[in-house]
Structure formats: structure tokens, C-alpha cells
Design a protein around this motif. Structure first.
Motif: not given
Ligand code: GLN
Length: 276
Positions: A150-172
Motif C-alpha cells: 500500500g501507500e507509504l508516507l514517510v516524514d524524513p529525518d530533518p537533516a535531509l531537508a526534503v519534504p514528506l516522502v511519498s511512495c508505495y510498499e510491497n514486501h513480505g
């Protein structure tokens, strides 16, 4: 905010401006084995973002059985099914190129199966524990119940200075970080494991995540972050806008979208994490 990109320009073939002093070499590893989820796009996004900033770029594809070059600046690994993942780790171990790249501090982007094989060990449906390359302190075990999809939304480590990371996951597999820090905190989805609340791994030369998308196509600021870590790379400014404005705009767009979904789903814990 959107970047103006000439539709007719083939960004993968021609540098935006010739720059003899700076050239970034990218090696896309085993896309024939670890290419199920379109993660090869990450290498293409890195090349496009470099060229948009006036930096020359060479993208080499290394299929299974071919030798891994020792002179790349960035190595890109994607996700795949259990069988090809097992084949990839065995080839990578025999070749030794990923370990050599890691030792000399080259940048490595690893997604899902790619992340798992960098670790100490990983499990597949067929084998409870296979040795990984032992480069990052992570152990991946088989998830007890369902596959994480499903969808995966990640609040990245602030040191990265990137916005929320939006992606999807599919793993066992579910991954436990034994030490070090993750890429960020999970707001929506599973990431490394149920109840762990974090995704991926971050060190001076590794960015790892469970996120497909491809990750860098959905999160170009993360591509810029990786490019900027290449020693000696002098990245010109993006032609028409400030990166900081792009990041701020993208972050607030994503928070607004996540809030809307959380409200509609009456997902109160997510709403409180996002701020109402
Ligand atoms: N085969 C691994 C798992 O299921 C990785 C899957 C993937 O790369 N998406 O955990």
C-alpha cells in the motif's frame, strides 16, 4: 511549483550545459533481477536532475552476471521477488563491487529487496535466513501475517531537508535496524516492520527505503540530496526556481492531502501526527 523542462530535449542523452569539470557516474545494478517495481527509474531521475543542473552524467546499466564498475559515484539497487533477490545477492557477493563501493564511501540508493540484501541477513518464502552483504546493520525476517502492501508516507529525518516522502510498499520481509538511523518516521503504511514506525536506513553513503514509486520520481528533492553528497559535484542551480520553495510547497501539498485522507477515514492518530 513545477520545473520547466523542454519536451523535445532528451535529458538522458544530452547534458543541459557542457561541464567538463564535473561528471557524475551512476551505476544501475541488476535491473533485470531487481526491476519488478520500476525502480530503475531512480537512476534515470538522478541523471535527469544532474543534467538539469548543468552537471554531466553517465548512466551505466549492469545486468546480472556483468561486472560492477569500481568508478561510479552512485550505485542504485531496486526491489524484486524473492528468487531474483537471492540470485542478486549471490552475484553481488561473488563480484564484490558493491562492498568495494561501500568501503570507498560511494553513494548507494537501495530499495526494498536492494535494502534487504545490503543487510546482515534476510528471509524469503523459501529460506528463513540468507546472508546479506553485511554492509548495513539490518536484519530482515519474514512477516508473521500479511504482506505489507500500500501507500507509504514517510516524514524524513530533518537533516535531509526534503519534504514528506511519498511512495508505495510491497514486501513480505520485515526489517529491524540493529543500530543507526532510519530514513524517516512512517506516517502512513508499514515501512521496515509492523509497529516499528520507521522506514529505511540513512548513513553518510547509504539511502535505503521500502518505497517504490519510483521513489526519486515521486520525491525529486531526495534525488537532489543524493546528488549533492557526491564529492566534488558542483551542482548548478535549477534553472527557474529555488529548491527550498519547491520543497516547502511539496511538503504542504502532501500534508494537506494526507490530512484530507485522514479526516475522511477518521484516522485520528494520523490526524494528530499531522496537526489538525
Ligand atoms: N522479496 C522481498 C520481500 O517480499 C522484497 C520485495 C520487494 O522488493 N518489493 O520482502
Amino acid at each position: 511549483m513545477r520545473f520547466e523542462v523542454e519536451a523535445s530535449r532528451n535529458w538522458l542523452e544530452k547534458p543541459h550545459q557542457a561541464d567538463a569539470t564535473s561528471k557524475i557516474k551512476i551505476a544501475l545494478l541488476y535491473p533485470d533481477l531487481l526491476g519488478t517495481y520500476g525502480d530503475s527509474g531512480n537512476a534515470q531521475i538522478l541523471a535527469v536532475r544532474a543534467r538539469m543542473r548543468g552537471v554531466g552524467c553517465e548512466l551505466t546499466t549492469v545486468n546480472g552476471g556483468q561486472a560492477i564498475p569500481d568508478d561510479a559515484d552512485i550505485y542504485v539497487l531496486g526491489g524484486g521477488e524473492d528468487g531474483p533477490q537471492q540470485a542478486a545477492v549471490e552475484m553481488a557477493r561473488r563480484d564484490g563491487g558493491i562492498a568495494r563501493a561501500f568501503e570507498r564511501g560511494a553513494q548507494i540508493l537501495a530499495i526494498c529487496a536492494g535494502f534487504q540484501i545490503l543487510g546482515e541477513s534476510f528471509a524469503t518464502a523459501a529460506c528463513a535466513s540468507s546472508a546479506g552483504l553485511g554492509l548495513v546493520p539490518v536484519v530482515t525476517r519474514r512477516g508473521q501475517s500479511r504482506r505489507c502492501v500500500g501507500e507509504l508516507l514517510v516524514d524524513p529525518d530533518p537533516a535531509l531537508a526534503v519534504p514528506l516522502v511519498s511512495c508505495y510498499e510491497n514486501h513480505g520481509g520485515q526489517s529491524e535496524l540493529l543500530e543507526g538511523r532510519p530514513l524517516g518516521k512512517v506516517l502512513v503504511g508499514v515501512g521496515n516492520r509492523y509497529h516499528g514506525g520507521v522506514d529505511g536506513y540513512l548513513s553518510d553513503n547509504v539511502v535505503a527505503s521500502y518505497g517504490h514509486g519510483p521513489l526519486l520520481a515521486r520525491n525529486p528533492a531526495l534525488a537532489d540530496f543524493i546528488l549533492a553528497r557526491v564529492p566534488g559535484a558542483v551542482l548548478g542551480p535549477l534553472g527557474n526556481q529555488g529548491v527550498a520553495e519547491e520543497i516547502a510547497a511539496m511538503r504542504s501539498e502532501r500534508i494537506a492531502a494526507a490530512r484530507k485522507i485522514a479526516r475522511a477515514a477518521r484516522f485520528s492518530s494520523l490526524l494528530s501526527r499531522l496537526g489538525h
